[in-house]
Motif scaffolding. Sequence first.
Motif, short mmCIF file in Angstrom:
data_model
loop_
_atom_site.label_atom_id
_atom_site.label_comp_id
_atom_site.label_asym_id
_atom_site.label_seq_id
_atom_site.Cartn_x
_atom_site.Cartn_y
_atom_site.Cartn_z
N MET A 71 -29.88 38.24 19.59
CA MET A 71 -29.45 37.51 20.64
C MET A 71 -30.36 37.24 21.82
O MET A 71 -30.66 36.38 22.35
N LEU A 72 -30.74 38.48 22.16
CA LEU A 72 -31.67 38.56 23.16
C LEU A 72 -33.00 37.87 22.95
O LEU A 72 -33.44 37.33 24.06
N LEU A 73 -33.26 37.92 21.84
CA LEU A 73 -34.79 37.34 21.52
C LEU A 73 -34.41 35.79 21.48
O LEU A 73 -35.30 35.09 21.98
N LEU A 74 -33.38 35.33 21.05
CA LEU A 74 -33.16 34.01 20.98
C LEU A 74 -32.75 33.39 22.44
O LEU A 74 -33.30 32.42 22.93
N VAL A 75 -32.25 34.30 23.21
CA VAL A 75 -32.04 33.71 24.64
C VAL A 75 -33.48 33.60 25.44
O VAL A 75 -33.64 32.80 26.07
N ILE A 76 -34.46 34.73 25.00
CA ILE A 76 -35.67 34.46 25.56
C ILE A 76 -36.33 33.47 25.22
O ILE A 76 -37.06 32.55 26.02
N LEU A 77 -36.23 33.00 23.85
CA LEU A 77 -36.89 31.95 23.31
C LEU A 77 -36.19 30.61 23.91
O LEU A 77 -37.15 29.70 24.29
N THR A 78 -35.11 30.71 24.20
CA THR A 78 -34.36 29.38 24.84
C THR A 78 -35.14 29.18 26.31
O THR A 78 -35.31 28.09 26.44
N TYR A 79 -35.08 30.09 26.76
CA TYR A 79 -35.62 30.37 28.54
C TYR A 79 -36.93 29.91 28.20
O TYR A 79 -37.35 28.89 29.26
N ILE A 80 -37.96 30.40 27.40
CA ILE A 80 -39.24 30.05 27.48
C ILE A 80 -39.55 28.40 27.05
O ILE A 80 -40.16 27.92 27.66
#
Length: 81
Positions: A71-80
Amino acid sequence: VAMMVFETWVMTFVLVVSGTSLASAGGSASLLRLLRLLRLTRLARMLRSMPELMIMIKGIVAAFRTVALAMLLLVILTYIF
């Protein structure tokens, strides 16, 4: 369940009717905290008597860590992007 109902509804009603706040009702609040600790000891006893349950809990914790990192990786990818 009965302890939760008592703590949530009955104690609140008694404190409102008597006109005392939860801070001034320290004796009864500390008694309820002690009863909560007793419930935790019952849980620890149950875990000792059923080792399979402890294995399942360890698996859930390991899976939770993996899901949280995904989930953290998905949030980071969404933010980028």
